[in-house]
Design a protein around this motif. Structure first.
Motif, PDB file in Angstrom:
ATOM      1  N   TYR A 149       0.811  -1.225   0.000  1.00  0.00           N
ATOM      2  CA  TYR A 149       0.000   0.000   0.000  1.00  0.00           C
ATOM      3  C   TYR A 149       0.842   1.272   0.000  1.00  0.00           C
ATOM      4  CZ  TYR A 149      -4.267  -2.558  -0.019  1.00  0.00           C
ATOM      5  OH  TYR A 149      -5.305  -3.385  -0.429  1.00  0.00           O
ATOM      6  N   ASN A 150       2.119   1.152   0.348  1.00  0.00           N
ATOM      7  CA  ASN A 150       3.017   2.291   0.138  1.00  0.00           C
ATOM      8  C   ASN A 150       3.179   2.548  -1.366  1.00  0.00           C
ATOM      9  OD1 ASN A 150       3.500   2.832   2.840  1.00  0.00           O
ATOM     10  ND2 ASN A 150       5.209   1.403   2.958  1.00  0.00           N
ATOM     11  N   TYR A 151       3.305   1.471  -2.154  1.00  0.00           N
ATOM     12  CA  TYR A 151       3.362   1.613  -3.611  1.00  0.00           C
ATOM     13  C   TYR A 151       2.015   2.090  -4.159  1.00  0.00           C
ATOM     14  CZ  TYR A 151       7.527  -1.325  -3.086  1.00  0.00           C
ATOM     15  OH  TYR A 151       8.736  -1.837  -2.721  1.00  0.00           O
ATOM     16  N   TYR A 152       0.953   1.550  -3.574  1.00  0.00           N
ATOM     17  CA  TYR A 152      -0.388   1.912  -4.048  1.00  0.00           C
ATOM     18  C   TYR A 152      -0.666   3.405  -3.817  1.00  0.00           C
ATOM     19  CZ  TYR A 152      -5.427   1.751  -4.819  1.00  0.00           C
ATOM     20  OH  TYR A 152      -6.695   1.976  -5.294  1.00  0.00           O
ATOM     21  N   THR A 153      -0.150   3.960  -2.724  1.00  0.00           N
ATOM     22  CA  THR A 153      -0.315   5.390  -2.446  1.00  0.00           C
ATOM     23  C   THR A 153       0.299   6.232  -3.556  1.00  0.00           C
ATOM     24  OG1 THR A 153      -0.322   5.034  -0.046  1.00  0.00           O
ATOM     25  CG2 THR A 153       0.238   7.240  -0.812  1.00  0.00           C
ATOM     26  N   LEU A 154       1.477   5.829  -4.035  1.00  0.00           N
ATOM     27  CA  LEU A 154       2.103   6.534  -5.158  1.00  0.00           C
ATOM     28  C   LEU A 154       1.236   6.401  -6.413  1.00  0.00           C
ATOM     29  CD1 LEU A 154       5.761   5.290  -4.604  1.00  0.00           C
ATOM     30  CD2 LEU A 154       4.948   7.625  -4.225  1.00  0.00           C
ATOM     31  N   TYR A 155       0.726   5.202  -6.641  1.00  0.00           N
ATOM     32  CA  TYR A 155      -0.114   4.983  -7.815  1.00  0.00           C
ATOM     33  C   TYR A 155      -1.379   5.831  -7.772  1.00  0.00           C
ATOM     34  CZ  TYR A 155      -3.628   2.762 -10.753  1.00  0.00           C
ATOM     35  OH  TYR A 155      -4.636   2.544 -11.659  1.00  0.00           O
ATOM     36  N   MET A 156      -1.932   6.035  -6.573  1.00  0.00           N
ATOM     37  CA  MET A 156      -3.141   6.843  -6.455  1.00  0.00           C
ATOM     38  C   MET A 156      -2.895   8.283  -6.906  1.00  0.00           C
ATOM     39  SD  MET A 156      -5.805   5.147  -5.649  1.00  0.00           S
ATOM     40  CE  MET A 156      -6.942   6.403  -5.060  1.00  0.00           C
ATOM     41  N   TYR A 180       5.937  13.443  -9.655  1.00  0.00           N
ATOM     42  CA  TYR A 180       6.861  12.894  -8.660  1.00  0.00           C
ATOM     43  C   TYR A 180       6.597  11.409  -8.430  1.00  0.00           C
ATOM     44  CZ  TYR A 180       8.877  11.889  -4.076  1.00  0.00           C
ATOM     45  OH  TYR A 180       9.565  11.303  -3.044  1.00  0.00           O
ATOM     46  N   SER A 181       5.328  11.047  -8.213  1.00  0.00           N
ATOM     47  CA  SER A 181       4.994   9.641  -7.931  1.00  0.00           C
ATOM     48  C   SER A 181       5.266   8.745  -9.131  1.00  0.00           C
ATOM     49  CB  SER A 181       3.522   9.531  -7.511  1.00  0.00           C
ATOM     50  OG  SER A 181       3.307  10.199  -6.285  1.00  0.00           O
ATOM     51  N   ALA A 182       5.020   9.269 -10.344  1.00  0.00           N
ATOM     52  CA  ALA A 182       5.310   8.494 -11.555  1.00  0.00           C
ATOM     53  C   ALA A 182       6.807   8.255 -11.690  1.00  0.00           C
ATOM     54  CB  ALA A 182       4.775   9.221 -12.784  1.00  0.00           C
ATOM     55  N   MET A 183       7.605   9.258 -11.332  1.00  0.00           N
ATOM     56  CA  MET A 183       9.061   9.116 -11.382  1.00  0.00           C
ATOM     57  C   MET A 183       9.546   8.080 -10.372  1.00  0.00           C
ATOM     58  SD  MET A 183      11.025  10.698 -13.500  1.00  0.00           S
ATOM     59  CE  MET A 183      10.967  11.951 -14.773  1.00  0.00           C
ATOM     60  N   VAL A 184       8.967   8.110  -9.185  1.00  0.00           N
ATOM     61  CA  VAL A 184       9.359   7.133  -8.162  1.00  0.00           C
ATOM     62  C   VAL A 184       9.025   5.717  -8.616  1.00  0.00           C
ATOM     63  CG1 VAL A 184       8.932   6.313  -5.816  1.00  0.00           C
ATOM     64  CG2 VAL A 184       9.150   8.762  -6.253  1.00  0.00           C
ATOM     65  N   LEU A 185       7.811   5.531  -9.123  1.00  0.00           N
ATOM     66  CA  LEU A 185       7.379   4.196  -9.516  1.00  0.00           C
ATOM     67  C   LEU A 185       8.169   3.649 -10.702  1.00  0.00           C
ATOM     68  CD1 LEU A 185       3.519   4.567  -9.117  1.00  0.00           C
ATOM     69  CD2 LEU A 185       4.954   2.925  -7.905  1.00  0.00           C
ATOM     70  N   THR A 186       8.563   4.515 -11.625  1.00  0.00           N
ATOM     71  CA  THR A 186       9.222   4.039 -12.849  1.00  0.00           C
ATOM     72  C   THR A 186      10.749   4.093 -12.788  1.00  0.00           C
ATOM     73  OG1 THR A 186       9.111   6.251 -13.844  1.00  0.00           O
ATOM     74  CG2 THR A 186       7.283   4.740 -14.285  1.00  0.00           C
TER      75      THR A 186
END
Length: 258
Positions: A149-156, A180-186
């Motif tokens: 859910y830490n990853y899911y928070t970024l996805y949200m 920012y969240s897209a950069m973190v995830l990718t």
């Protein structure tokens, strides 16, 4: 009086709790002052002892030495009492926080598990956010699905920006946060420790989050993979992605966003 740790009833003279061993500062201080007064009386009594066989100089030196020893003793005793008090005080606070975390886990983890089993990630995400201000909420890190859910928070953040783009209702904060969240995830390298704690189903979902984030960067920020890599490097601060630098980037390239 009562023990500050376990609540047991104590005698005024109890320096430590006979049940849990917790130091009782008031009794310890009283005992210390009594010993100090006795020592002071002993030193003063030395003056009354006949010392015909000693010279006046040796007598003065003896009294001076006794005072020095007394001062050193008092300093070490004070340091010892302070150290013990700090140790037991810190231990007490840690135990108190642990009790709060355990109570929190007992009350809220069953509901979290129930919501997780339903498969509705957004409902779980909303429920987690409602718990953060409660006593003992630091226990959330112990919940077995919290890494996911830490990853899911970024996805949200990414999903929210995509939805806002579709409604043409986004603002600069939505853009910078989604970016920012897209950069973190990718672009961030997720440690094997965290990935190993995800279930197979969660890993499949995480791959989808990354794919949607890549699409956001390409379609709306117009960044190729190589360009996104370079922007990521430019936005690092001491080895970590800086939200401030991401915000500055999106502000300076807002005309390119669509």
């Amino acid at each position: 009086m009562f023990c500050s740790n376990c609540g047991a009833e104590l005698k005024e003279s109890d320096v430590t709790c006979p049940y849990c061993g917790m130091l009782q500062p008031s009794a310890a201080e009283s005992e210390y002052m009594q010993k100090l007064e006795h020592l002071k009386q002993d030193v003063q009594n030395l003056k009354a002892v006949p010392t015909k066989e000693y010279t006046r100089e040796l007598r003065h030196q003896g009294i001076f030495t006794a005072k020095i020893v007394l001062i050193i003793f008092c300093i070490f005793l004070l340091l010892f009492v302070t150290g013990v008090s700090v140790f037991y005080g810190s231990s007490y606070l840690e135990k108190k926080e642990l009790r709060k975390e355990n109570a929190f886990a007992k009350e809220y983890f069953p509901k979290l598990n129930e919501l997780y089993a339903s498969g509705n990630d957004e409902e779980v995400y909303t429920y987690i956010n409602s718990l953060y201000n409660l006593d003992g909420s630091t226990a959330l890190y112990r919940w077995k699905h919290m890494d996911y859910y830490n990853y899911y928070t970024l996805y949200m953040d990414v999903k929210f920006l995509n939805d806002a783009i579709a409604d043409n209702s986004y603002n600069e904060y939505d853009i910078s946060t989604g970016f920012y969240s897209a950069m973190v995830l990718t672009r961030e390298e997720f440690s094997s420790y965290h990935k190993n704690k995800l279930t197979d189903a969660e890993l499949v979902k995480l791959a989808t989050f990354i794919q949607e984030s890549d699409s956001l960067l390409l379609e709306h920020f117009h960044l190729t993979s190589d360009e996104a890599d370079q922007v990521y490097q430019d936005c690092l601060d001491d080895g970590y992605l800086s939200y401030k630098k991401c915000m500055d980037y999106t502000a300076s390239h807002k005309n390119q966003f669509s």
